[in-house]
Design a protein around this motif. Structure first.
Motif, PDB file in Angstrom:
ATOM      1  N   ASN A 146      42.475  71.556  20.039  1.00 43.70           N
ATOM      2  CA  ASN A 146      42.471  72.811  19.278  1.00 43.70           C
ATOM      3  C   ASN A 146      43.539  72.873  18.191  1.00 43.70           C
ATOM      4  N   GLY A 147      44.260  71.755  18.016  1.00 40.19           N
ATOM      5  CA  GLY A 147      45.285  71.734  16.968  1.00 40.19           C
ATOM      6  C   GLY A 147      46.482  72.615  17.263  1.00 40.19           C
ATOM      7  N   GLU A 148      46.832  72.740  18.540  1.00 40.58           N
ATOM      8  CA  GLU A 148      48.000  73.531  18.923  1.00 40.58           C
ATOM      9  C   GLU A 148      49.265  72.980  18.271  1.00 40.58           C
ATOM     10  N   TRP A 149      49.256  71.653  17.990  1.00 41.03           N
ATOM     11  CA  TRP A 149      50.425  71.027  17.360  1.00 41.03           C
ATOM     12  C   TRP A 149      50.756  71.677  16.016  1.00 41.03           C
ATOM     13  N   LYS A 150      49.756  72.149  15.303  1.00 36.84           N
ATOM     14  CA  LYS A 150      50.012  72.794  14.004  1.00 36.84           C
ATOM     15  C   LYS A 150      50.856  74.049  14.183  1.00 36.84           C
ATOM     16  N   LYS A 151      50.534  74.834  15.195  1.00 37.13           N
ATOM     17  CA  LYS A 151      51.299  76.059  15.448  1.00 37.13           C
ATOM     18  C   LYS A 151      52.738  75.727  15.837  1.00 37.13           C
ATOM     19  N   GLN A 152      52.874  74.692  16.678  1.00 31.14           N
ATOM     20  CA  GLN A 152      54.222  74.301  17.126  1.00 31.14           C
ATOM     21  C   GLN A 152      55.049  73.726  15.973  1.00 31.14           C
ATOM     22  N   LEU A 153      54.401  72.918  15.151  1.00 29.59           N
ATOM     23  CA  LEU A 153      55.106  72.356  13.986  1.00 29.59           C
ATOM     24  C   LEU A 153      55.579  73.456  13.046  1.00 29.59           C
ATOM     25  N   ALA A 154      54.724  74.438  12.832  1.00 25.34           N
ATOM     26  CA  ALA A 154      55.057  75.530  11.910  1.00 25.34           C
ATOM     27  C   ALA A 154      56.244  76.350  12.403  1.00 25.34           C
ATOM     28  N   LYS A 155      56.572  76.209  13.707  1.00 26.77           N
ATOM     29  CA  LYS A 155      57.704  76.950  14.277  1.00 26.77           C
ATOM     30  C   LYS A 155      58.916  76.031  14.501  1.00 26.77           C
ATOM     31  N   THR A 156      58.932  74.874  13.831  1.00 26.25           N
ATOM     32  CA  THR A 156      60.025  73.900  14.000  1.00 26.25           C
ATOM     33  C   THR A 156      61.012  74.022  12.847  1.00 26.25           C
ATOM     34  N   TYR A 157      62.291  74.150  13.188  1.00 24.64           N
ATOM     35  CA  TYR A 157      63.299  74.438  12.168  1.00 24.64           C
ATOM     36  C   TYR A 157      64.489  73.467  12.169  1.00 24.64           C
TER      37      TYR A 157
END
Length: 378
Positions: free
Chosen positions: A41-52
């Motif tokens: 489901n591309g959950e990695w995209k959401k997690q990447l977008a929250k990486t700082y």
């Protein structure tokens, strides 16, 4: 602007913007699909977008990707010597160099597993010509070594790099990895190039060079792969050298080598961490006044540490015996291991070509030749 802007990794304050700019790149999707194959489901995209931060990016995304590489293309990674390193202490790791990406990636995985400071790692700018690769390298805490410069610009670039290494280790508490020579070893002969040490010594200023190096806490590293996944790709350059010809890289050659190194079969891998160089540097100071002789002596100390601790595999002994038409090390491998190695050669090169055959066997046999120089090392 910082004077290091042209070579440094991203600051943490820049990480999220950089990630978001690369989020929809096909290569990012390929990398994350490889690292997280069960994530449909591309959950990695959401997690990447929250990486700082770089640390979060490395731990949450690069670490699992490297573990997947080990699972898919090797029979495992073993380590030795990490227990000698102190937590929260930065080191200057000087290493032999076998693979463009994996050498430092595997080191950082191991450092993280042992609760130690991960490295900033030097990488040639020729390897990150594609904008996505440049972004990915900066997200993975790589700093650029500028290649192919004219003499005056090369001197300035070396001075900048030495200052940056100084900044990282002595002011930012960050370990640094650098190869013992420019580029990967092509023929299996690991040797420290004095030019690398001279570059590092520029950061000493008026301080005694060996005292400065003691402050940097130099640690030799040896890394060995049972199978070199890029062995055949190194042959054209070695053939050109054997024929006294100038070798010109093909377009995208570095990129293809990078991919082959990551996904090609490696079988077993070992990383050995040597002792921090201290008494050796004192002995060099006592023995030599001339800075050039000190540098040469240090290069020899590093070579001795790396070569004597290099983990030899059955493939190394098989190649040595095949090259010398002997059975000197027959007790170091099985008939099946030899048969598999011979089959691998037949599939990858024209074994009737004597120069090609000798070139690839030398690559695997030379670590044995080098280690034989050290009593009881084998």
């Amino acid at each position: 602007m910082s004077k290091f802007d042209q070579i440094r990794p991203f600051y943490d304050s820049e990480v999220n913007e950089a990630i978001c700019s690369a989020l929809h790149h096909p290569m990012m999707k390929a990398l994350m699909s490889f690292a997280f194959p069960e994530d449909e489901n591309g959950e990695w995209k959401k997690q990447l977008a929250k990486t700082y931060s770089i640390r979060d990016f490395q731990i949450k995304f690069i670490y699992p990707a490297v573990q997947k590489v080990l699972e898919k293309s090797s029979e495992g990674l073993t380590t030795s010597g990490f227990e000698k390193l102190e937590k929260h202490t930065p080191y200057l790791f000087i290493s032999n160099h076998r693979d463009i990406i994996l050498d430092t990636s595997l080191l950082n995985v191991s450092l993280y597993d042992h609760g130690l400071v991960m490295t900033a790692s030097a990488i040639g700018d020729n390897l990150v010509q594609k904008s996505f690769l440049h972004t990915l390298s900066r997200l993975n805490r790589n700093f650029l070594v500028q290649r192919g410069l004219p003499p005056r610009e090369l001197l300035e670039s070396s001075r900048l790099m030495s200052e940056y290494v100084n900044q990282l280790i002595l002011h930012e508490n960050r370990s640094v990895w650098i190869a013992q020579r420019e580029g990967r070893t092509k023929d299996g002969n690991d040797a420290t190039h004095p030019g690398v040490l001279k570059m590092l010594a520029m950061g000493a200023g008026d301080e005694n060079i060996m005292c400065y190096f003691k402050n940097l806490k130099i640690v030799p590293i040896s890394i060995s792969y049972e199978y070199d996944p890029t062995d055949v790709l190194k042959m054209p350059m070695l053939m050109a050298q054997a024929n006294d010809e100038v070798y010109v890289k093909e377009r995208n050659e570095d990129f293809n080598t990078l991919l082959s190194g990551i996904m090609g079969q490696k079988k077993r891998i070992h990383i050995h961490i040597g002792d921090v160089l201290e008494s050796e540097l004192d002995e060099i100071t006592e023995k030599f006044d001339n800075p050039n002789k000190q540098i040469q002596a240090l290069a020899q100390v590093l070579d001795d540490a790396i070569l004597s601790s290099y983990k030899l595999w059955p493939t190394n002994f098989i190649a040595y015996d095949m090259l010398n038409d002997s059975s000197e090390f027959a007790d170091k491998y099985t008939a099946q291991e030899k048969s598999l190695f011979e089959r691998r050669l037949e599939m990858r090169i024209d074994t009737e070509n004597k120069v090609l055959r000798k070139g690839i066997l030398d690559m695997y046999a030379n670590p044995v030749v080098n280690k034989l120089k050290y009593n009881n090392a084998i």
